[in-house]
Design a protein around this motif. Structure first.
Motif, mmCIF file in Angstrom:
data_model
loop_
_atom_site.group_PDB
_atom_site.id
_atom_site.type_symbol
_atom_site.label_atom_id
_atom_site.label_comp_id
_atom_site.label_asym_id
_atom_site.label_seq_id
_atom_site.Cartn_x
_atom_site.Cartn_y
_atom_site.Cartn_z
ATOM 1 N N SER A 48 36.331 -54.758 -34.439
ATOM 2 C CA SER A 48 35.876 -54.103 -35.670
ATOM 3 C C SER A 48 37.065 -53.537 -36.435
ATOM 4 O O SER A 48 37.133 -53.616 -37.662
ATOM 5 N N ASN A 96 25.569 -47.468 -41.089
ATOM 6 C CA ASN A 96 25.770 -48.568 -40.153
ATOM 7 C C ASN A 96 24.479 -49.210 -39.690
ATOM 8 O O ASN A 96 24.320 -50.421 -39.697
ATOM 9 N N PHE A 124 22.829 -51.335 -42.364
ATOM 10 C CA PHE A 124 23.536 -52.579 -42.607
ATOM 11 C C PHE A 124 23.340 -53.534 -41.432
ATOM 12 O O PHE A 124 23.116 -54.735 -41.616
ATOM 13 N N GLY A 125 23.366 -52.989 -40.234
ATOM 14 C CA GLY A 125 23.152 -53.794 -39.037
ATOM 15 C C GLY A 125 21.773 -54.437 -39.044
ATOM 16 O O GLY A 125 21.629 -55.640 -38.804
ATOM 17 N N LEU A 144 21.669 -57.243 -41.489
ATOM 18 C CA LEU A 144 22.316 -58.447 -40.974
ATOM 19 C C LEU A 144 21.395 -59.179 -40.020
ATOM 20 O O LEU A 144 21.274 -60.404 -40.062
ATOM 21 N N LEU A 197 28.134 -60.347 -35.588
ATOM 22 C CA LEU A 197 27.309 -59.424 -36.374
ATOM 23 C C LEU A 197 27.624 -57.953 -36.118
ATOM 24 O O LEU A 197 27.838 -57.200 -37.056
ATOM 25 N N PRO A 198 27.663 -57.521 -34.848
ATOM 26 C CA PRO A 198 28.016 -56.109 -34.643
ATOM 27 C C PRO A 198 29.393 -55.746 -35.183
ATOM 28 O O PRO A 198 29.578 -54.663 -35.743
ATOM 29 N N THR A 258 29.130 -55.291 -38.800
ATOM 30 C CA THR A 258 28.442 -54.037 -39.092
ATOM 31 C C THR A 258 29.407 -52.860 -39.046
ATOM 32 O O THR A 258 29.476 -52.055 -39.970
ATOM 33 N N THR A 309 25.192 -48.861 -33.456
ATOM 34 C CA THR A 309 25.385 -50.305 -33.500
ATOM 35 C C THR A 309 25.022 -50.931 -32.147
ATOM 36 O O THR A 309 24.361 -51.968 -32.084
#
Lengths: 337, 315, 343
Positions: free
Chosen positions: B105, B144, B147-148, B151, B184-185, B188, B258
């Motif tokens: 990240s 977060n 948004f997660g 996604l 994906l994570p 995020t 997350t």
């Protein structure tokens, strides 16, 4: 008429601690001012000159106790300002005022000129509130501004005008001594001349005494009666204006004077260019502090600190701190550049 | 520099002592008797007393603290009440999952953030700048977890996902061995961080570009590219490094949401589960480890800051 | 003027800045010549446009600044018109510059050697190693002790005077034709200033370059320059050889400036300041820009701006007193000094 002592500084020291190490202990000191003594008489202008880091500004601040002096006496009309309480000191601030290089930095930009002056008078309680407005307008006229400008804000003024506001503020409490800390250094030549003339006129008018701190020897020669030359926290020479400029004795003073460019292309003079930089005031050289740059330095200079003294070459009141003034004057010592 | 690092290391000792005291107090600050809670409802007094004896709860506090620290230093944080396994082992199993997540990240955040920040700064007050900064503002404001979830909605659950992106689909088992599941994570977490870095880079670059030494560089006849990337960027990065370090630390300890959303078995979830089940040794353990990590990351940030910013007197 | 052998000729330069309050013409009609191997001073107070003039020559103006007119002729090229690429070839190579603040003009994160090397690598195609060797030579040239060691130093490890020496070394790296020195000693103490002035003079003699010296200090001008341009409110008001300016200044502003200067070498009774303030760049007077402060101003001065006129000796002056149109007395009193009008 006998000269009346106004301010007498004796053995003044101002050390600033340097914090360091793991626990933030005081590991050393910046010896900004290191044991200086001088006297200022009523109605005269004494200047302190020197390069950055010589301690001239710190001296001014210590006298006013804007920094608490580490050691020494600051006698103002017989009272030691260094030992009285803070409350008592506040009363003396009326008599001792200071003007800074950048008046803008010391004036609240959200206050009008009138409220700046009013506040100064209110703190010192110099006039009843109802008479202050008239006095403010009078003060502005005195320093060459116009009464209607009283309600303007500092940013509406030019640099020279702001310095006039700073002077008006200092004057508003009827001080006896004004310390001018590089008060005209930031001004352009044409404006600087206006402010210098103003300071001279005010001195005559109100019998003011000035302690003038500056690096500009032209300005200093113009305004001073007596001059103190400082180097690395010490006084190296003290004399009346003419003796200092016409008959300098300390090698540093000589070098300093010769280093200033003369605005006259026909005057080609011998210039003494000093080697190197000023050493750090944290760990000043032993003996004479100037010995690292002095073209005449001997072993004695490296170990033994010279005291301020006079000699046959000098007029009364002229003193310098050099072991070899006589020998240098007689040409018995050769400079080693 | 070595002297500085040693001094800085020494300075972390009081911080760590503070952390251990706080973590240690956790056990004693919870309302009620910890031993009773551990024993569970309806346990006999004898059982509770046994637990108390086993945990040393009858000793004076300073002895308990001493034992706690002594054990912690040796890597012994006690055993989980729930599973009975040593806390350190449980954390060890989860730590690398979180570390990986935080690491990737951070890389995404730095990569996107720097590019966006530099573009914005070089073209400041143009449409490009405004657009990039508006996007950054979105990234910054969007929580977060939201948004997660978006996604997941778009890529995993939505039926419109193209064949080639199938791998992004979540597996019921959560975090697996397939690296592609990281995408994906990491996105995020990373986008939020990228937004902060972009804004920081931009303002820092703008400040640096106005400096005298940039004018000096131009006066030497260097190309604008060298002026920007060699002279401006290195100076502008100094404050950015701090932000990056803090973000990495934040990702390590703060990826809870997350991890929960993407069903990743990392430290965050471990902590949450431990709190939910009142698994005190486990809570103590995770909090302590996360705190220590934070201190270490901060230390590294400070050291690199010093390294980059040579103007700071090293003494 | 005096010599035809000019390396640089600035003609009617105009530079503007766009600000919130509208366009400001910081430099408005500046002309002067830089003779080969000579030092010319540009002197003026703050806001006179002297620094903007120097930045215009190298086209290093801030983003909101723009050259609006005039010519800057360097060896047959007009620098206001050449491409940015050509400009980069000249900067730091044929025309180089040093600035006022040695403390902030060096990049804090690179060593002195790296910063000197850059110009050598980009203009002279040296490799890093060659450039470092040359950097050491340059540091030696500007009088830095133990240059082999200092070449690896970071700027923060050096004093102000040393940094200014490094700046000079950097500007000399490619043996420039012209060195522009923008207040190079203003931030330094007077004993250090003396060192730097000596150094610049000495290097100029040895390397034969031309120097444009921008300063507000008339003493520095008197000691270093051959010719001097006095600027006021964005214009050159007087351009002459150094002796004429200091012995027989013509423009009332030049006279006033010299009379305002407190001298350390002679006694003066009272300074004779110029009254009033510099006009705001937003409200420039329509006529002569100095007219509102000038003790000799006439209606003509207030109504019409004088041109820069060249006299018999080749000196230039922007003042109605010395024109055929002068409406006033033949003997003009300016700050206690008498000047003879032309008319």
């Amino acid at each position: 008429m006998a000269k009346q002592e106004l301010l007498k500084v004796e053995g003044l020291k101002q050390y600033f601690p340097i914090k360091g190490g793991f626990l933030g202990r005081t590991v050393n000191h910046v010896k900004a001012v290191d044991d200086i003594s001088f006297t200022i008489y009523e109605g005269e202008t004494v200047s302190i000159v020197g390069e950055s880091g010589c301690g001239k500004s710190t001296t001014g601040r210590s006298i006013l106790r804007l920094e608490e002096p580490t050691e020494g006496k600051v006698e103002f009309q017989g009272v030691d300002l260094a030992t009285i309480s803070k409350r008592q000191m506040r009363d003396y601030r009326k008599d001792l005022q200071i003007i800074f290089q950048d008046p803008y930095a010391s004036i609240n930009p959200r206050q009008t000129v009138a409220s700046v002056l009013n506040e100064a008078m209110e703190i010192q309680n110099v006039l009843p509130a109802n008479k202050r407005r008239a006095r403010i307008e009078e003060l502005l006229e005195t320093v060459g501004l116009l009464p209607y400008q009283a309600d303007r804000f500092p940013h509406e003024f030019s640099g020279g005008q702001r310095q006039r506001i700073g002077i008006a503020r200092a004057l508003s409490v009827d001080p006896k001594l004004i310390i001018c800390d590089e008060a005209v250094s930031a001004l352009d030549v044409s404006i600087q001349a206006q402010v210098l003339n103003l300071l001279e006129d005010l001195q005559e008018q109100y019998n003011l005494t000035y302690l003038f701190i500056s690096h500009d020897l032209g300005v200093v020669r113009h305004i001073s009666d007596r001059i103190i030359v400082m180097y690395l926290g010490k006084i190296v020479e003290i004399a009346d204006k003419h003796s200092l400029f016409e008959n300098p004795q300390h090698p540093y003073t000589k070098a300093l004077l010769s280093a200033i460019p003369v605005p006259d292309p026909d005057k080609k003079k011998e210039r003494i260019v000093l080697k190197g930089d000023v050493p750090s005031p944290i760990d000043p050289p032993a003996g004479c502090r100037f010995h690292t740059r002095c073209p005449f330095a001997t072993d004695k200079c490296r170990t033994e600190e010279p005291k301020l003294r006079t000699s046959d070459l000098m007029k009364e009141g002229h003193e310098a701190a050099c072991h070899y003034m006589e020998e240098i004057s007689a040409g018995a010592m050769q400079p080693n550049y | 520099m070595t002297k500085y690092i040693i001094r800085r290391l020494l300075q972390t000792i009081p911080v760590l002592i503070g952390v251990t005291i706080l973590v240690f107090s956790l056990m004693h600050l919870v309302p009620g008797d910890a031993a009773k809670i551990i024993a569970g409802e309806g346990a006999s007094d004898q059982t509770v007393e046994n637990i108390r004896e086993r945990l040393g709860l009858n000793d004076p506090l300073y002895v308990q603290y001493g034992t706690f620290v002594g054990n912690a230093v040796q890597g012994d944080l006690g055993s989980s009440i729930r599973s009975g396994r040593p806390v350190m082992d449980e954390i060890g199993a989860r730590f690398w999952v979180t570390f990986e997540l935080a690491f990737y990240s951070t890389i995404v955040a730095v990569f996107l953030g720097l590019i966006a920040g530099i573009i914005s700064a070089v073209r400041h007050y143009t449409l490009t700048d405004v657009t990039v900064m508006i996007i950054a503002l979105f990234g910054l404001s969007m929580p977060n977890f939201w948004f997660g979830l978006l996604l997941i909605q778009w890529f995993a659950i939505g039926n419109w996902m193209p064949e080639s992106l199938e791998f992004l689909k979540m597996r019921p088992s959560g975090w697996g061995d397939d690296w592609r599941q990281v995408v994906l994570p990491v996105l995020t977490l990373g986008t939020g961080g990228a937004a902060i870095i972009a804004r920081m880079t931009r303002s820092s670059m703008l400040e640096v570009i106005g400096q005298d030494y940039i004018r000096t560089a131009r006066a030497k006849g260097l190309t604008e590219r060298i002026v920007v990337y060699r002279h401006a960027l290195k100076n502008a990065l100094i404050p950015v490094v701090t932000v990056v370090g803090l973000e990495f630390g934040g990702f390590l300890g703060g990826a809870v949401l997350t991890e929960t959303i993407f069903a990743i078995n990392g430290m965050g979830r471990l902590t949450i589960d431990a709190i939910r089940t009142r698994d005190f040794p486990m809570v103590q353990g995770t909090v302590l480890v996360i705190s220590v990590l934070f201190v270490v990351v901060n230390l590294l940030v400070d050291v690199s800051y010093r390294y980059l910013n040579k103007r700071i007197d090293l003494n | 003027m005096i010599s035809k052998d000019n390396v640089l000729e600035v003609r009617n330069l105009q530079t503007s800045f766009s600000t919130d309050k509208g366009e400001v013409r910081a430099v408005d009609g500046v002309s002067f010549d830089v003779p080969k191997g000579k030092t010319i001073g540009i002197v003026g107070e703050s806001g006179s446009g002297k620094s903007i003039t120097s930045l215009s020559i190298l086209r290093l103006l801030a983003e909101n600044g723009k050259i609006k007119g005039g010519e800057i002729r360097y060896k047959g090229e007009d620098l206001t018109k050449v491409s940015e690429k050509r400009m980069r070839e000249l900067r730091g190579n044929e025309i180089s510059m040093i600035f006022q603040e040695p403390m902030t003009s060096l990049n804090p994160v690179y060593t002195v050697g790296q910063q000197i090397s850059e110009a050598l690598i980009s203009h002279q195609g040296m490799n890093k190693k060659q450039a470092m060797v040359r950097s050491v030579e340059l540091l030696k040239l500007v009088g830095i002790p133990s240059p082999e060691k200092r070449v690896k130093a970071y700027p923060f490890e050096l004093s102000g005077g040393m940094r200014q020496r490094v700046m000079i070394a950097m500007s000399l790296a490619c043996d420039p034709e012209i060195l522009i020195a923008d207040e190079p000693t203003t931030a330094l103490d007077v004993t250090i200033q003396a060192q730097i002035l000596e150094l610049i003079k000495d290097l100029q003699e040895r390397l034969g370059m031309s120097v444009i010296f921008i300063t507000h200090d008339l003493g520095v001008v008197a000691e270093t320059c051959d010719y001097v341009a006095v600027m006021y409110a964005g214009q050159v008001v007087e351009y002459s050889d150094i002796r004429t300016l200091f012995k027989q200044p013509k423009h009332p502003y030049s006279i006033g400036l010299l009379n305002s200067l407190p001298r350390h070498d002679i006694d003066q009774e009272k300074l004779m300041p110029i009254k009033g303030n510099v006009p705001s760049p937003h409200e420039m007077p329509t006529g002569c820009r100095f007219a509102p402060r000038c003790p000799a101003a006439t209606d003509l001065c207030r109504a019409k701006m004088p041109e820069l006129m060249t006299d018999d000796s080749g000196n230039q002056i922007r003042c109605w007193i010395y024109s055929d149109e002068w409406p006033g007395e033949k003997e003009v009193n300016v700050y206690g000094e008498t000047r003879i009008a032309k008319g």
